[in-house]
Design a protein around this motif. Sequence first.
Motif, PDB file in Angstrom:
ATOM      1  N   CYS A 449      45.080  -4.481  54.374  1.00 61.73           N
ATOM      2  CA  CYS A 449      45.635  -3.181  55.057  1.00 61.73           C
ATOM      3  C   CYS A 449      44.909  -1.815  55.775  1.00 61.73           C
ATOM      4  O   CYS A 449      43.799  -2.847  55.666  1.00 61.73           O
ATOM      5  CB  CYS A 449      45.675  -2.522  53.021  1.00 61.73           C
ATOM      6  SG  CYS A 449      46.813  -3.378  52.332  1.00 61.73           S
ATOM      7  N   ASP A 450      45.437  -1.774  56.061  1.00 66.81           N
ATOM      8  CA  ASP A 450      45.369  -1.034  57.096  1.00 66.81           C
ATOM      9  C   ASP A 450      44.862   0.134  56.698  1.00 66.81           C
ATOM     10  O   ASP A 450      45.412   0.944  55.945  1.00 66.81           O
ATOM     11  CB  ASP A 450      45.971  -0.258  58.470  1.00 66.81           C
ATOM     12  CG  ASP A 450      45.927   0.868  58.780  1.00 66.81           C
ATOM     13  OD1 ASP A 450      44.830   1.378  59.609  1.00 66.81           O
ATOM     14  OD2 ASP A 450      47.039   1.214  59.867  1.00 66.81           O
ATOM     15  N   ARG A 456      50.370  -0.717  56.978  1.00 65.85           N
ATOM     16  CA  ARG A 456      50.834  -1.389  57.831  1.00 65.85           C
ATOM     17  C   ARG A 456      49.798  -3.212  57.197  1.00 65.85           C
ATOM     18  O   ARG A 456      49.251  -2.781  55.959  1.00 65.85           O
ATOM     19  CB  ARG A 456      50.684  -1.826  59.391  1.00 65.85           C
ATOM     20  CG  ARG A 456      50.961  -1.252  60.097  1.00 65.85           C
ATOM     21  CD  ARG A 456      50.690  -0.743  61.603  1.00 65.85           C
ATOM     22  NE  ARG A 456      48.751  -0.076  61.092  1.00 65.85           N
ATOM     23  CZ  ARG A 456      48.100  -0.299  62.713  1.00 65.85           C
ATOM     24  NH1 ARG A 456      48.158  -0.701  63.456  1.00 65.85           N
ATOM     25  NH2 ARG A 456      47.173   0.665  62.544  1.00 65.85           N
ATOM     26  N   TYR A 487      40.634  -6.154  60.699  1.00 69.47           N
ATOM     27  CA  TYR A 487      40.124  -4.928  60.117  1.00 69.47           C
ATOM     28  C   TYR A 487      39.920  -4.209  60.463  1.00 69.47           C
ATOM     29  O   TYR A 487      40.374  -2.812  61.015  1.00 69.47           O
ATOM     30  CB  TYR A 487      38.971  -5.195  58.774  1.00 69.47           C
ATOM     31  CG  TYR A 487      39.411  -4.240  58.191  1.00 69.47           C
ATOM     32  CD1 TYR A 487      40.229  -4.194  57.164  1.00 69.47           C
ATOM     33  CD2 TYR A 487      38.575  -3.262  58.242  1.00 69.47           C
ATOM     34  CE1 TYR A 487      40.027  -3.041  56.181  1.00 69.47           C
ATOM     35  CE2 TYR A 487      38.298  -2.216  57.189  1.00 69.47           C
ATOM     36  CZ  TYR A 487      39.052  -2.064  56.091  1.00 69.47           C
ATOM     37  OH  TYR A 487      38.607  -1.048  55.422  1.00 69.47           O
ATOM     38  N   PHE A 490      42.576  -2.620  63.241  1.00 67.11           N
ATOM     39  CA  PHE A 490      43.631  -1.971  62.654  1.00 67.11           C
ATOM     40  C   PHE A 490      42.408  -0.377  62.644  1.00 67.11           C
ATOM     41  O   PHE A 490      42.721   0.511  63.091  1.00 67.11           O
ATOM     42  CB  PHE A 490      43.654  -1.823  60.809  1.00 67.11           C
ATOM     43  CG  PHE A 490      44.796  -2.907  60.265  1.00 67.11           C
ATOM     44  CD1 PHE A 490      46.244  -2.278  61.341  1.00 67.11           C
ATOM     45  CD2 PHE A 490      44.211  -3.411  59.279  1.00 67.11           C
ATOM     46  CE1 PHE A 490      47.255  -3.532  60.888  1.00 67.11           C
ATOM     47  CE2 PHE A 490      45.992  -4.398  59.015  1.00 67.11           C
ATOM     48  CZ  PHE A 490      46.645  -4.203  59.649  1.00 67.11           C
ATOM     49  N   SER A 493      43.344   0.467  66.444  1.00 72.94           N
ATOM     50  CA  SER A 493      44.325   0.898  67.085  1.00 72.94           C
ATOM     51  C   SER A 493      44.770   2.411  67.137  1.00 72.94           C
ATOM     52  O   SER A 493      44.708   2.942  66.051  1.00 72.94           O
ATOM     53  CB  SER A 493      45.725  -0.734  66.615  1.00 72.94           C
ATOM     54  OG  SER A 493      45.424   0.220  65.383  1.00 72.94           O
TER      55      SER A 493
END
Length: 493
Positions: A449-450, A456, A487, A490, A493
Motif C-alpha cells: 500500500c502507498d 494505490r 514501496y 511509492f 513518486s
Amino acid sequence: MNLILENNPFHYELEKLCRLFYPEESICVLENRGIPEAPDTLTAYAGLQKTGGTLHMTARLLDGQTEHTAEADYIPNLYGDKNPERQLAELLYSLLVQQTGFTPQWGILTGVRPVKLLRNLIGQYGQEKALNVFQKAYHVSERKMELARLTMDNERQLLSREKPNGFSLYIGIPFCPSRCAYCSFVSTTVEKTIQLIPDYVDCLCKEIQAAGRTARDLHLTLQSVYMGGGTPTTLTAAQMDRVLAAVQSSFDLSECLEFTVEAGRPDTITEEKLQGLIRRGITRISINPQTMQDRVLQAIGRRHTVQQVFDAFQMAREAGFRDINMDLIAGLPLDTPAGFADTVDKVCALEPESITVHTLSLKRSSRIFQEKVKPASGADVAKMLDYAGTKLIGGGWHPYYLYRQTRILGGMENVGFAKPGAESFYNAAIMDESQTVLACGAGAGTKVCDPSGSGRLVRVYNFKYPHEYISRYREVLERKAKVKQIYEQFLFS
C-alpha cells in the motif's frame, strides 16, 4: 444465461449483478450482438443509445416466451454518478427482481466491501445524507444498512490504530487433513502431499527471513501476524515451532497487537501443539467448527465430530488461551434454519471472544459446485443470518468487519463479531486494504500500500501450489525483492 452489452463497458459489474440472482448459472457475455428474437436461453440486455445530447439507457430480460423492458434517460451526477453504470444497473436490477421474485438485501451492490463504500459516502455527503444515498441509490435494505453502519463504527476504532509505517504479516500453510466440500482454496490433503511438508517448511522459513529483511530495510513496524491456510495445525508441533521461531527471529514484535494462528480443524489440535503456541507468545487462535450438527459435518467432508469441537475448545482454554475465535457457515448442505440456530446457540454457550459468521459461497472449483450438491436456499440463509445477528449482538458480540463474495448464497455477507476489546486488527486492516501485508507461503498474496494514503495498491503473488512453490523457490525470493522497489517507488513518486 446470456448477457448482451451494447455501447457500454460495464461487463464486470453487470455480470456480477446477474450472478446475484443466478449464482449457479454460467453467464456468457456478448458485446454489440443485438438481441435474438426468440432466445433459447435466458438473456439479459443492457444498452446505451445517444440521441442528440441525451444518453438513453435500456435494459431487457427475455426468457424465450416473455420479454420485460425498462428504459430511462441517464441523469448526470445523480447521487454523484460520474457515468451511467449505476443507473443502468438499477434498470437491469428491477427486471431481475421482477423475473425471480427475489430482492437482494444488499440491493445492486456487488462489491466485496460495502462498509468501505458507506464510509466513502459519509466523507462525501455527511452521515445522514450518505445513509439515505446508500439505501435509495443502491437499494440496500434497512437491516443491512444498519449492519453496515454498526460495523463501520466498530471498524473505525480498529483502523485508527494503524501506524503510517505499519504492516501486517501473513503466513500460509496450504495443507489440510481433508478437503471440505465447500473449499476452493489452494490447499492440499496431507494424505497426498505429506512428503512435501518438510521441504515446504524449509522454504517458508527462508521466505519469512527474506520478508523480515525487507521490513527492516523499509523501517516498517509489524502490527499483526496471521498464520492461516489451509490448516496450520496440520503441521507437527515441531514444524509449527520452526515457522514461529523464524517469525520471532526475523521481525521486531514489540509493537505487534496480535498474533493469530488458525487451529481451524478440531481434529488437528493437540495439547502439545497448543502448549507450543503458548510458549511462542501466540495471543489468538481460531477453532472453526463451521457447524455443530454432526450430519452436516459428514455431508461437507469434515473428519471430526461436534464433541471434538467441545473437547478442542476446552483443551485451548486449559492451555491458557483467552482469545479464541470460532467460524460458522450459513447455508451448508443438509443444514436448516433450526439446525443453524442450534449451532449458534451451542457456540455462544462456549463464550468464545469472537465468532465469525460466513455465508456459503458457491466457488466453481468446490465439490459442492461441481457435483451440484444442493445447499440451503437464499431464503433459509437469510433466516440463519437474521438469527445469528440478533443472538450475537444481544449477547454482547458486535460486528467489526464485513465482506461479501461472488456467488455467495442469497447475495448475503460474512461478518466478524467480537466482544469489546477482542476484535482482530488484522481482519479489519486486510478488509480495508489500507495497510501493507507481507505474505509468505504458497498461494500467498503480498499487498503493498502507498504509505501516503493515496489508496494505490500493488499486489505480488507467490506460486499457488506447494510443489511449485518449492521447485521455483528462487523466483519466490526474486518476487519478494520487488516489494522493496515498489514501496520505494511509492515514497518517491
